[in-house]
Scaffold this active site. Structure first.
Site, PDB file in Angstrom:
ATOM      1  N   GLY A 299      68.320 -22.826   7.722  1.00  0.00           N
ATOM      2  CA  GLY A 299      67.170 -21.789   7.913  1.00  0.00           C
ATOM      3  C   GLY A 299      66.241 -22.333   8.903  1.00  0.00           C
ATOM      4  O   GLY A 299      65.810 -21.736  10.060  1.00  0.00           O
ATOM      5  N   ALA A 300      65.912 -23.627   8.822  1.00  0.00           N
ATOM      6  CA  ALA A 300      64.921 -24.404   9.710  1.00  0.00           C
ATOM      7  C   ALA A 300      65.089 -25.911   9.312  1.00  0.00           C
ATOM      8  O   ALA A 300      65.525 -26.084   8.248  1.00  0.00           O
ATOM      9  CB  ALA A 300      63.707 -23.872   9.697  1.00  0.00           C
ATOM     10  N   MET A 301      64.746 -26.709  10.234  1.00  0.00           N
ATOM     11  CA  MET A 301      64.835 -28.120   9.864  1.00  0.00           C
ATOM     12  C   MET A 301      63.583 -28.987  10.801  1.00  0.00           C
ATOM     13  O   MET A 301      63.318 -28.658  11.816  1.00  0.00           O
ATOM     14  CB  MET A 301      65.983 -28.681  10.583  1.00  0.00           C
ATOM     15  CG  MET A 301      66.177 -30.375  10.658  1.00  0.00           C
ATOM     16  SD  MET A 301      65.962 -30.913   8.631  1.00  0.00           S
ATOM     17  CE  MET A 301      64.908 -32.358   8.893  1.00  0.00           C
ATOM     18  N   ASN A 303      62.412 -31.438  11.917  1.00  0.00           N
ATOM     19  CA  ASN A 303      62.410 -32.664  13.030  1.00  0.00           C
ATOM     20  C   ASN A 303      60.854 -32.909  13.496  1.00  0.00           C
ATOM     21  O   ASN A 303      60.358 -31.910  13.936  1.00  0.00           O
ATOM     22  CB  ASN A 303      63.043 -32.263  14.185  1.00  0.00           C
ATOM     23  CG  ASN A 303      64.609 -31.757  13.490  1.00  0.00           C
ATOM     24  OD1 ASN A 303      65.342 -32.498  12.886  1.00  0.00           O
ATOM     25  ND2 ASN A 303      65.048 -30.824  14.039  1.00  0.00           N
ATOM     26  N   HIS A 335      56.332 -23.934   5.901  1.00  0.00           N
ATOM     27  CA  HIS A 335      57.098 -24.789   5.339  1.00  0.00           C
ATOM     28  C   HIS A 335      57.413 -25.957   6.160  1.00  0.00           C
ATOM     29  O   HIS A 335      57.402 -27.138   5.596  1.00  0.00           O
ATOM     30  CB  HIS A 335      58.321 -23.937   4.816  1.00  0.00           C
ATOM     31  CG  HIS A 335      59.447 -24.868   3.552  1.00  0.00           C
ATOM     32  ND1 HIS A 335      59.403 -24.922   2.522  1.00  0.00           N
ATOM     33  CD2 HIS A 335      60.199 -25.678   4.176  1.00  0.00           C
ATOM     34  CE1 HIS A 335      60.271 -25.763   2.182  1.00  0.00           C
ATOM     35  NE2 HIS A 335      60.936 -26.684   3.264  1.00  0.00           N
ATOM     36  N   GLU A 336      58.091 -25.679   7.237  1.00  0.00           N
ATOM     37  CA  GLU A 336      58.300 -26.697   8.296  1.00  0.00           C
ATOM     38  C   GLU A 336      57.149 -27.492   8.449  1.00  0.00           C
ATOM     39  O   GLU A 336      57.210 -28.668   8.666  1.00  0.00           O
ATOM     40  CB  GLU A 336      59.155 -26.243   9.398  1.00  0.00           C
ATOM     41  CG  GLU A 336      60.307 -25.284   8.899  1.00  0.00           C
ATOM     42  CD  GLU A 336      61.313 -25.944   8.057  1.00  0.00           C
ATOM     43  OE1 GLU A 336      61.633 -27.440   8.017  1.00  0.00           O
ATOM     44  OE2 GLU A 336      61.788 -25.437   7.061  1.00  0.00           O
TER      45      GLU A 336
END
Length: 903
Positions: A299-301, A303, A335-336
């Site tokens: 969904g997302a990362m 980095n 969240h990220e």
């Protein structure tokens, strides 16, 4: 290989963990992606050069560095790498170098040993494929203004950095990264650091652009990101006393021009402000880039400094995106960004503690989103979205503890398996419980005062608790599952037991805590909230205060504790009376809890199924989202188990009776569907009302959705269906229609320029009852030019969730498993969710046998990241068979005799 002793060779072959003889300090990496295929072989490739400086901490003549699917240019036509003493030109003589594919190492065997305390540099030149497999450095494609465009992007997490450059690819082995990207003129290059130097260069007579970036912070390999694209951005700056922070949202040019990045830009600043205050630590970087990618596995990362997202999770278009899309964008960004501190600044040593990283981010994401959107009351939705969801998995014997033994998680597939609902959602639930027990100020103080050793600070805290936090939390973290607390209000007896959905299942995994917990209980008696937490610290005790004396008792207020609650029948009757007379006396979260607990307790044979169904009787008076959603989540299981039986129609009749008042409530609230409810959760429940009214056959609902859809078919440029309702309207109309409606939906899907709109149509196309269309739709998942690889799983599981499509989807997966597994690879296809989805309806001995034969047929090649999901599918299917045999007749009798409804 003869130069290597057999013992060393075997150790290399078997060991998946680095020896820690050498520790990296920094990497100097240049990567050059080719955005057009090689004319000789048709492959997209990248080339690179890497120098990694490391320190020898233990004398050795063997260097192991991770490498996967890379080809190396031999130095001096001899070895794949050269090793020099740092600060000199002295080249160390090698006996041999080779690749060890099984353990994914580049192995350098030196003639003499590296000296302890000395620093060295390892230099390599390499080539890799810029494939479309969604892992490492990979290729994503999209069409804009009739042109096919390429994005070279990355997904290093968890073990794919080694697919991009040779590296010490373990989270504890942090280093500084100096990144340079060579890319076509007119494209933009991005990485974790801000662009520092951009120059035009010529290579072999061809013009290129060379972009150098600021060095990164000291960080893990899995947080590295490199991207080359034709994107553009919108930006803002945030000024703090010490730093000016640049915030940028990157996306396709058309998406930016249409304003689809504006919402993400607007919420990023407030969310970063919240976390800086929450952690009491300034944001560690000078920029925060977030980018929306057409093809992305996760969904997302997170980095560090360059967060990557699926387009659906970052972009928001007010014209076509729903309130649910908006909330998803806010919570995923939160969240990220939470990871920028917890995960990136402070990092887990090894993957066995994933739960702390992901569970923490999942928990505080709700707090960050709540700060950015205070009117949504999003903090409460963690109960439905995380806690109820994970209860279903953690009540199986195939579950696992939050924390695992480090030695049990070594293979890449085992590492990938850690990123599951237990780590994310149970982790969030347990940390939320800890925050409630300590009080949020004390929990935050543990972060603020001693962020780097948060766990140590919290473990040693005692305060007014009955034991240390370490003693209280260990059973929740180190053993799988959770308890059901049973309160007998007639005598005040309170007991606990490991809750299992299958009462006859056998737990073979031993626990050091014998599946007992120290349980904090907040409770209400007769509408009065009891002031203090009461602790259940034994298997069974008497608490005279919990005797009813004619009042109802309700425990686990607002579900702050990670456990279910059961009562004596007398107390259940008093709760039913309260629900049916004035349900609002019971807190809304607990109304949702009573439904969810009762249905699960009935599945575990701790309550009768009839009693569970009675928790839905009052719903004809309920208008709040959370209780309704809880009921629908549980009734979904009844649909899965019973929609191919004679219970289906009486159940439909009952649902129609209960939902009709809700449907009319929203019809009146919105002035005959002409306006939008003001409250965030009311917008969600309006969608529920229409979905269930249409699904259960309320004539006015089906007429409404088909009319709206037909109007859109007549004027494709004028879609007047409100974005909040499009998912349900599309599905309802395509289900009620036939080929014409499906083909129109498909044509709109193909031209959709907004990812969220495409997503709604993608799911709705699986709603048709035409099996020929469903089979065609399934076949499209094997062609990534028609259905993107990242979406193939969603299409297959959506078809499987359709009554008419379940068997088609299962047959499709069986027939094409080998192709999908070998061609798509674990990086691009969520095999775990696919196995779960296509087997969700399994409830007959014949289906269990088919599943066993499927497992046996593919046991040699294995199931990769779906291994645990396969075990859970077998367990669930056995439970479903037993549940159906035990409960079907009772359910049929209840619907027929008590709540038969004829319109």
């Amino acid at each position: 290989m003869s130069e290597i002793s057999p013992i060393i060779f075997v150790l290399i072959l078997l060991s998946y963990r680095l020896s820690m003889d050498v520790i990296p300090e920094y990497y100097n990496i240049t990567i050059w992606p080719r955005l057009s295929p090689d004319p000789n072989n048709g492959l997209y490739i990248f080339t690179g050069q890497s120098t990694v400086q490391f320190e020898c901490v233990k004398e050795t003549n063997l260097i192991l560095i991770h490498s996967s699917q890379l080809s190396y240019t031999r130095q001096d036509n001899k070895h794949m790498a050269s090793v020099t003493t740092a600060g000199t030109i002295k080249v160390l003589i090698q006996k041999s170098t080779w690749l060890q594919p099984e353990t994914q190492y580049l192995v350098i065997n030196l003639k003499s040993k590296l000296r302890q305390g000395q620093k060295y540099q390892l230099y390599t030149e390499f080539t890799g494929e810029l494939a479309d497999d969604l892992s490492g450095f990979y290729r994503s494609e999209y069409e804009e203004d009739g042109l096919q465009k390429i994005v070279a992007t990355s997904q290093m997490h968890p073990t794919y950095a080694r697919k991009t450059f040779p590296c010490f690819d373990e989270p504890a082995l942090k280093a500084i990264f100096h990144i340079t990207l060579i890319h076509p003129p007119g494209t933009v290059a991005l990485s974790n650091g801000m662009e520092r130097d951009i120059a035009n260069i010529t290579i072999d007579g061809v013009s290129w652009t060379k972009t150098k970036f600021e060095p990164t912070k000291n960080m893990s390999t899995y947080l590295l990101a490199i991207i080359v694209s034709d994107y553009t951005y919108i930006n803002t700056t945030q000024k703090d006393p010490q730093v000016i922070l640049c915030i940028r949202i990157w996306a396709r040019r058309k998406a930016i021009d249409l304003g689809q990045g504006n919402y993400a830009l607007n919420v990023t600043g407030p969310i970063l402000d919240f976390f800086q205050s929450y952690y009491n630590i300034a944001y560690p970087l000078t920029k925060s880039d977030q980018i929306a990618l057409p093809d992305f596995y996760y969904g997302a990362m997170e980095n560090w400094g360059l967060v990557t997202y699926r387009e659906t999770n970052l972009l928001y278009d007010p014209e076509t995106s729903s309130s649910r899309n908006k909330e998803k964008t806010a919570t995923i960004i939160a969240h990220e960004l939470a990871h920028m501190w917890f995960g990136n600044l402070v990092t887990l040593r090894w993957w066995n503690e994933v739960w702390l990283n992901e569970g923490f981010a999942s928990y505080v994401a709700y707090l960050g989103a709540d700060h950015a959107e205070p009117t949504w009351n999003v903090r409460d939705l963690i109960v439905l979205d995380e806690i109820h969801k994970v209860f279903a998995v953690d009540a199986l014997t195939s579950s696992h503890p939050l924390s695992s033994n480090e030695d049990s998680i070594v293979l890449p597939n085992q590492i990938s398996e850690q990123f599951d609902v237990i780590s994310y959602s149970k982790g969030a639930a347990v940390l939320r419980m800890l925050s409630d027990v300590l009080s949020e100020p004390v929990f935050i103080q543990g972060l603020s005062v001693c962020f780097c050793i948060f766990l140590l600070a919290v473990k040693e805290y005692n305060g007014s608790l009955p034991h240390s936090v370490d003693r209280i939390m260990s059973p929740w973290v180190l053993q799988m599952g959770f308890p059901v607390v049973t309160i007998n209000t007639a005598i005040g007896k309170v007991s606990q037991k490991h809750f299992l959905l299958d009462a006859d299942s056998n737990v073979t995994v031993k626990s050091p805590y014998n599946y007992e917990w120290l349980i904090p209980i907040r409770w209400i008696r007769g509408g009065t909230v009891q002031k203090d937490i009461w602790w259940l610290m034994e298997k069974e005790v008497i608490n005279l205060e919990m005797r009813s004396d004619g009042f109802w008792v309700l425990a686990n207020i607002n579900v702050t504790g990670y456990y279910r609650v059961n009562y004596d029948l007398g107390n259940w009757e008093r709760l039913f009376t309260q629900l049916n007379t004035n349900h609002k006396v019971i807190p809304v979260i607990n109304r949702a809890q009573l439904v969810d607990d009762a249905f699960s307790l009935a599945r575990a044979q701790l309550l009768s199924t009839s009693l569970a169904l009675r928790t839905t009787s009052y719903l004809s008076k309920e208008t709040e989202y959370m209780p309704w959603q809880s009921a629908l989540n549980n009734l979904d299981y009844y649909y899965l188990m019973l929609d191919r039986t004679d219970v289906y129609q009486p159940m439909q009749d009952y649902i129609r009776k209960q939902v009709t008042p809700l449907f009319l409530y929203f019809k009146n609230m919105t002035l005959d569907w002409s306006s939008v409810p003001v409250q965030h959760t009311d917008q969600y429940n309006q969608e529920n009302a229409i979905r269930m009214a249409c699904r259960s056959g309320v004539p006015e609902c089906n007429s409404l959705t088909t009319t709206w859809f037909k109007k859109w078919m007549e004027e494709p440029q004028q879609n007047m269906i409100h974005p909040n309702l499009r998912s349900v309207v599309y599905c309802s109309a395509i289900a009620a229609g036939d080929e014409a409606e499906w083909e129109f939906g498909w044509s709109q899907f193909k031209i959709a320029s907004v990812a969220n709109e495409a997503n709604k149509l993608m799911f709705a196309l699986a709603c048709t009852n035409n099996t020929e269309l469903l089979n065609r739709y399934l076949s499209y998942t094997l062609n990534s030019t028609i259905i993107r690889k990242q979406d193939a799983t969603s299409v297959i599981t959506s078809v499987a969730s359709n009554r008419a499509g379940q068997k088609l989807a299962w047959d499709f997966v069986r027939n094409h498993w080998e192709y999908m597994f070998t061609e798509y690879g674990v990086g691009s296809f969520s095999f775990a969710s696919m196995i779960t989805g296509v087997t969700a309806r399994f409830s007959t001995p014949a289906e269990l046998q088919e599943l066993k034969e499927f497992v046996e047929a593919h046991s040699a090649t294995g199931f990769g990241s779906a291994t645990l999901a396969v075990d859970q599918a077998l367990e669930r299917t056995r439970m479903n068979i037993k549940w159906l045999q035990t409960n079907k007749q009772e359910i049929l009798n209840w619907f027929n005799t008590l709540y038969k409804y004829k319109p």
